[in-house]
Scaffold this motif. Structure first.
Motif, PDB file in Angstrom:
ATOM      1  N   ALA A 186       0.837  -1.198   0.000  1.00  0.00           N
ATOM      2  CA  ALA A 186       0.000   0.000   0.000  1.00  0.00           C
ATOM      3  C   ALA A 186       0.870   1.246   0.000  1.00  0.00           C
ATOM      4  N   GLN A 187       0.497   2.231  -0.793  1.00  0.00           N
ATOM      5  CA  GLN A 187       1.240   3.485  -0.884  1.00  0.00           C
ATOM      6  C   GLN A 187       0.303   4.656  -0.627  1.00  0.00           C
ATOM      7  N   VAL A 188       0.713   5.560   0.251  1.00  0.00           N
ATOM      8  CA  VAL A 188      -0.093   6.747   0.515  1.00  0.00           C
ATOM      9  C   VAL A 188      -0.208   7.568  -0.769  1.00  0.00           C
ATOM     10  N   GLY A 189      -1.433   8.043  -1.052  1.00  0.00           N
ATOM     11  CA  GLY A 189      -1.658   8.888  -2.221  1.00  0.00           C
ATOM     12  C   GLY A 189      -2.051   8.101  -3.456  1.00  0.00           C
ATOM     13  N   ARG A 190      -1.841   6.793  -3.413  1.00  0.00           N
ATOM     14  CA  ARG A 190      -2.165   6.009  -4.600  1.00  0.00           C
ATOM     15  C   ARG A 190      -3.670   5.750  -4.665  1.00  0.00           C
ATOM     16  N   GLN A 191      -4.184   5.537  -5.873  1.00  0.00           N
ATOM     17  CA  GLN A 191      -5.594   5.209  -6.050  1.00  0.00           C
ATOM     18  C   GLN A 191      -5.752   3.701  -6.100  1.00  0.00           C
ATOM     19  N   GLU A 192      -6.769   3.185  -5.370  1.00  0.00           N
ATOM     20  CA  GLU A 192      -7.047   1.748  -5.409  1.00  0.00           C
ATOM     21  C   GLU A 192      -8.536   1.574  -5.639  1.00  0.00           C
ATOM     22  N   ARG A 193      -8.945   0.336  -5.858  1.00  0.00           N
ATOM     23  CA  ARG A 193     -10.375   0.042  -5.900  1.00  0.00           C
ATOM     24  C   ARG A 193     -10.674  -1.067  -4.896  1.00  0.00           C
ATOM     25  N   PHE A 194     -11.694  -0.839  -4.057  1.00  0.00           N
ATOM     26  CA  PHE A 194     -12.101  -1.839  -3.061  1.00  0.00           C
ATOM     27  C   PHE A 194     -13.458  -2.389  -3.429  1.00  0.00           C
ATOM     28  N   SER A 195     -13.649  -3.651  -3.053  1.00  0.00           N
ATOM     29  CA  SER A 195     -15.005  -4.202  -3.122  1.00  0.00           C
ATOM     30  C   SER A 195     -15.559  -4.258  -1.689  1.00  0.00           C
ATOM     31  N   VAL A 196     -16.870  -4.423  -1.577  1.00  0.00           N
ATOM     32  CA  VAL A 196     -17.514  -4.491  -0.267  1.00  0.00           C
ATOM     33  C   VAL A 196     -18.373  -5.740  -0.223  1.00  0.00           C
ATOM     34  N   LYS A 197     -18.310  -6.484   0.924  1.00  0.00           N
ATOM     35  CA  LYS A 197     -19.209  -7.631   1.085  1.00  0.00           C
ATOM     36  C   LYS A 197     -20.604  -7.086   1.328  1.00  0.00           C
ATOM     37  N   ALA A 198     -21.376  -7.006   0.268  1.00  0.00           N
ATOM     38  CA  ALA A 198     -22.664  -6.307   0.332  1.00  0.00           C
ATOM     39  C   ALA A 198     -23.593  -6.938   1.362  1.00  0.00           C
ATOM     40  N   GLU A 199     -23.547  -8.290   1.485  1.00  0.00           N
ATOM     41  CA  GLU A 199     -24.488  -8.955   2.397  1.00  0.00           C
ATOM     42  C   GLU A 199     -24.214  -8.607   3.859  1.00  0.00           C
ATOM     43  N   LYS A 200     -23.028  -8.023   4.154  1.00  0.00           N
ATOM     44  CA  LYS A 200     -22.681  -7.656   5.530  1.00  0.00           C
ATOM     45  C   LYS A 200     -22.997  -6.191   5.847  1.00  0.00           C
ATOM     46  N   VAL A 201     -23.407  -5.445   4.840  1.00  0.00           N
ATOM     47  CA  VAL A 201     -23.642  -4.018   5.051  1.00  0.00           C
ATOM     48  C   VAL A 201     -24.900  -3.815   5.905  1.00  0.00           C
ATOM     49  N   VAL A 202     -24.835  -2.842   6.822  1.00  0.00           N
ATOM     50  CA  VAL A 202     -25.990  -2.524   7.670  1.00  0.00           C
ATOM     51  C   VAL A 202     -26.391  -1.086   7.359  1.00  0.00           C
ATOM     52  N   LEU A 203     -27.690  -0.858   7.148  1.00  0.00           N
ATOM     53  CA  LEU A 203     -28.167   0.493   6.856  1.00  0.00           C
ATOM     54  C   LEU A 203     -28.894   1.065   8.069  1.00  0.00           C
ATOM     55  N   PHE A 204     -28.695   2.385   8.267  1.00  0.00           N
ATOM     56  CA  PHE A 204     -29.363   3.059   9.379  1.00  0.00           C
ATOM     57  C   PHE A 204     -30.156   4.243   8.854  1.00  0.00           C
ATOM     58  N   ASP A 205     -31.252   4.509   9.553  1.00  0.00           N
ATOM     59  CA  ASP A 205     -32.069   5.684   9.244  1.00  0.00           C
ATOM     60  C   ASP A 205     -31.319   6.917   9.749  1.00  0.00           C
ATOM     61  N   PRO A 206     -31.038   7.904   8.883  1.00  0.00           N
ATOM     62  CA  PRO A 206     -30.266   9.069   9.338  1.00  0.00           C
ATOM     63  C   PRO A 206     -31.017   9.882  10.397  1.00  0.00           C
ATOM     64  N   ALA A 207     -32.345   9.824  10.416  1.00  0.00           N
ATOM     65  CA  ALA A 207     -33.107  10.607  11.387  1.00  0.00           C
ATOM     66  C   ALA A 207     -33.040   9.972  12.771  1.00  0.00           C
ATOM     67  N   THR A 208     -33.307   8.678  12.866  1.00  0.00           N
ATOM     68  CA  THR A 208     -33.361   8.022  14.175  1.00  0.00           C
ATOM     69  C   THR A 208     -32.083   7.269  14.512  1.00  0.00           C
ATOM     70  N   GLU A 209     -31.216   7.078  13.534  1.00  0.00           N
ATOM     71  CA  GLU A 209     -29.968   6.316  13.700  1.00  0.00           C
ATOM     72  C   GLU A 209     -30.218   4.864  14.059  1.00  0.00           C
ATOM     73  N   THR A 210     -31.433   4.366  13.850  1.00  0.00           N
ATOM     74  CA  THR A 210     -31.688   2.947  14.113  1.00  0.00           C
ATOM     75  C   THR A 210     -31.520   2.153  12.821  1.00  0.00           C
ATOM     76  N   ARG A 211     -31.354   0.843  12.988  1.00  0.00           N
ATOM     77  CA  ARG A 211     -31.076  -0.033  11.848  1.00  0.00           C
ATOM     78  C   ARG A 211     -32.308  -0.156  10.949  1.00  0.00           C
ATOM     79  N   LEU A 212     -32.063  -0.228   9.645  1.00  0.00           N
ATOM     80  CA  LEU A 212     -33.143  -0.490   8.694  1.00  0.00           C
ATOM     81  C   LEU A 212     -33.063  -1.944   8.282  1.00  0.00           C
ATOM     82  N   ASP A 213     -34.205  -2.643   8.317  1.00  0.00           N
ATOM     83  CA  ASP A 213     -34.195  -4.059   7.936  1.00  0.00           C
ATOM     84  C   ASP A 213     -34.911  -4.264   6.618  1.00  0.00           C
TER      85      ASP A 213
END
Ligand SMILES: Nc1ncnc2c1ncn2[C@@H]1O[C@H](COP(=O)(O)OP(=O)(O)OP(=O)(O)O)[C@@H](O)[C@H]1O
Ligand SMILES: [Mg+2]
Lengths: 313, 362
Positions: free
Chosen positions: B335-362
């Motif tokens: 890894a090099q500071v300043g360099r551009q990379e591309r990351f993937s995300v394990k989508a099935e592990k992502v958790v979404l929250f409501d910005p108003a209440t900060e509670t989890r969205l299911d």
């Protein structure tokens, strides 16, 4: 050296240097100067007079000091004086009762105060207040309270209980207990304050742990808390013993060693023989006996306290 | 052994509400950890279970028996305190035997129980010492020994390891876990250390300000935190909470967020069709654990590397996204500071929250 030559070389800083040295010298000497008079007073007023008293007790002094040497003659005479026997017996009786009652009451009051009651601040002040009075005031006040013609007896009789009698202070066999009552009244608040401080220092989770294990409150106090108060007990015992050995003013104000010499204490004995009965040698011998008794209590105490300090307490 | 139910428990000191409607229920033999920051009411709740504090409202049941009005000694519990609370003037043996003595157990039996506990906790050599002659870890053992010989229905631990150094803490943690496996007694354990909670618990109650934020098994608390507070409190480094938005639904829930290098898109996040429909086109908070990023040339998250922190087993990469700092934990790479990379995300592990209440969205 470089410091000095540098500061001397810089114009403007040079004149400050002697002043700084002067104040530094002053700072070094000031504590000694301030301490010197009290040191001198202690040296002369305490240690010189102890030495002088010791010498007198070994001389044949009577009305005036005489600087000869008669060995332990005055001590022999002292121990052959019935009045001194009364004084010694009274001292043990008084000390024993005074300590036992003061400690019991002080501990009880501290435990009660520790139960988070209201108005603790007020009560603590009320209990401690007698300590602020001199023994002369205490003695005089209790002389009236205990006087059958003026105090408790009179009041209770005026309520209609005609046969009530509380005349201890007028009877030789019981007068010493009156001294105990007054001394207890004066010192209980002090004992309570020390015990209370000790109780406050105990980790409350220790008590909770014992509660969960099913120990009753009396059991918790007996098995866990009171043993933890050992240092407080030690302080109280030593300080009260010391108060009782030198309790001179209280006896003088309350009973004046009477009736009939029945409340004589070593301190009043010493005063009477040295200054009133022209037996300075016997008086000095009694003073040395008292000093030795106090030393026998204080020195082991100081020793144990100081040793604990070096253990990092 | 017993179940523990805490129903709508409230506690107030005057006007100060310290616990507000706490509901927790654990089965026989479970290991419940009360987790939360200092002052959130963990000790208060534990003391209420123990009966050391009285309750303002609600009820506590131990083994299906309401214990609200039972004194501590009748609740069949044993407690280990943060300060150990050993009796300073007694030897270790006397400390352990004190409770049994009070319960009138004969001397022979007491000695047997004490020796057994001492053996179990490897402190046979310490029995004649005073607590002041013991190290912190040894005192901890004595406190545990004192609790064990009681054979309680319920063990209560109040931050038992917080006075120990890091190494000893890990050892004692293992020992407590072993103890639980061996005795099978229900345990309630208070801590503010989320690692302790994760390693020991069968159920975790994350608390904040006298309110239980999330109550569930540790893996659930970690994977599907109930709100952003829990998400940030559990796990180290904490879960990244990135402001983003939900794309108009095409059947597969998809979120996007900005990075200085362009838009990042994560397709297939877990979300019910109903919620996806309701939040379509609206802002959401996207929660991604650091270890759910992966280095992937065809990944959908463009990254400008700001900071590189190699930890040994993996490398932490800090980058900017959605106006916040994001941490990714990756297998070590060049890894090099300043360099551009591309990351993937394990989508099935992502958790979404409501910005108003900060509670989890299911
Ligand atoms: N006797 C009391 N009177 C008033 N307030 C109290 C009392 N005891 C505790 N509190 C308050 O209740 C709150 C919760 O306290 P508690 O001891 O349960 O916190 P905790 O979560 O155990 O914290 P820590 O991790 O620091 O031990 C705190 O805000 C505290 O100030
Ligand atoms: Mg606490």
């Amino acid at each position: 050296m470089t410091d000095i030559s540098q500061s001397a070389a810089v114009p403007g800083t040079a004149p400050q240097r002697p002043a700084a040295t002067l104040s530094a010298r002053l700072a070094r000497w000031l504590p000694r100067l301030v301490m010197a008079p009290s040191f001198l007073v202690v040296l002369i007023g305490v240690y010189l007079f102890i030495a002088w008293t010791l010498w007198i007790s070994l001389s044949s002094s009577a009305m005036l000091p005489r600087y000869d040497f008669v060995g332990l003659e005055q001590y022999v005479r002292l121990w052959n004086t019935p009045r001194w026997h009364t004084a010694v017996i009274n001292l043990f009786l008084f000390t024993g009762l005074f300590l036992a009652v003061t400690i019991a009451l002080g501990l009880l009051m501290a435990i009660l105060l520790d139960q988070n009651i209201r108005a603790e601040g007020v009560l603590r002040t009320v209990y401690l207040y007698p300590m602020a009075l001199s023994f002369i005031v205490t003695g005089t006040a209790w002389k009236w309270v205990l006087n059958p013609e003026l105090g408790v007896e009179k009041v209770v009789q005026s309520w209609g209980w005609d046969t009530f009698a509380f005349d201890w202070i007028t009877r030789p066999e019981t007068a010493i207990y009156c001294v105990v009552i007054a001394a207890v009244w004066q010192s209980t608040g002090f004992a309570m304050a020390i015990f209370l401080a000790g109780l406050r220092g105990i980790d409350s989770s220790i008590i909770k742990a014992a509660q969960i294990e099913g120990a009753s409150l009396p059991r918790i106090y007996a098995s866990i808390i009171v043993p933890l108060l050992r240092p407080a007990f030690l302080s109280v015992i030593v300080l009260l013993s010391y108060i009782s050995i030198k309790s001179f003013d209280l006896v003088l104000a309350l009973t004046n060693a009477g009736p009939g010499g029945s409340t004589e204490m070593p301190s009043t004995f010493m005063f009477a023989y040295t200054f009133q009965r022209n037996q300075m040698g016997v008086g000095a011998a009694s003073a040395i006996m008292m000093l030795m008794t106090v030393a026998a209590i204080i020195i082991p105490y100081l020793y144990s306290e100081l040793r604990e300090d070096t253990h990092g307490h | 052994m017993a179940t523990l139910d805490i129903n709508r428990v409230r506690k107030a000191y005057g006007n100060l509400e310290v616990l507000k409607e706490v509901n927790i229920s654990v089965g026989d033999g479970e290991f419940l950890v009360l987790l939360g920051p200092s002052g959130c009411g963990k000790s208060t709740l534990l003391n209420i279970i123990a009966g050391l504090e009285d309750i303002t409202g609600g009820e506590v049941l131990i083994g299906n028996r309401v214990v609200n009005d039972l004194p501590p000694k009748d609740r069949d519990i044993a407690m280990v305190f943060q300060s150990y609370a050993l009796y300073p003037t007694m030897t270790v043996r006397q400390n352990i035997e004190f409770g049994m003595k009070i319960r009138g157990i004969p001397a022979e039996e007491r000695a047997k129980a004490t020796n057994a506990a001492a053996e179990m906790l490897q402190m046979t050599g310490l029995l004649d010492r005073k607590p002041s002659q013991l190290s912190g870890g040894q005192r901890q053992r004595v406190a545990m020994g004192r609790a064990i010989v009681r054979h309680p229905d319920l063990f209560l631990f109040d931050e038992p390891l917080s006075n120990l150094d890091a190494k000893l803490r890990v050892d004692m943690r293992t020992e407590i876990k072993r103890l639980h496996q061996r005795l099978g007694t229900t345990i309630v354990y208070v801590t503010h250390d989320q690692i302790e909670a994760m390693t020991l618990a069968t159920k975790v109650a994350v608390m904040k300000g006298g309110v239980v934020q999330h109550f569930g098994p540790p893996q659930e608390v970690y994977d599907r935190p109930a709100n952003t507070y829990v998400a940030r409190f559990v796990g180290s480094p904490a879960m990244n909470i990135i402001p983003g938005w939900l794309l108009a639904s095409d059947g597969v829930p998809t979120v996007a967020f900005d990075t200085p290098q362009g838009e990042a898109v994560v397709r297939g996040v877990p979300l019910s069709a109903e919620t996806a429909h309701r939040f379509a086109g609206r802002d959401v908070l996207v929660g991604i654990r650091p270890e759910h990023f992966g280095l992937d040339p065809s990944g959908t998250v463009p990254v400008g590397v700001d900071v590189v922190e190699p930890t040994g087993p993996d490398t932490l990469i800090v980058f900017a996204a959605g106006g916040t700092e994001v941490v990714a934990r990756l297998e070590p790479f060049d890894a090099q500071v300043g360099r551009q990379e591309r990351f993937s995300v394990k989508a099935e592990k992502v958790v979404l929250f409501d910005p108003a209440t900060e509670t989890r969205l299911d």
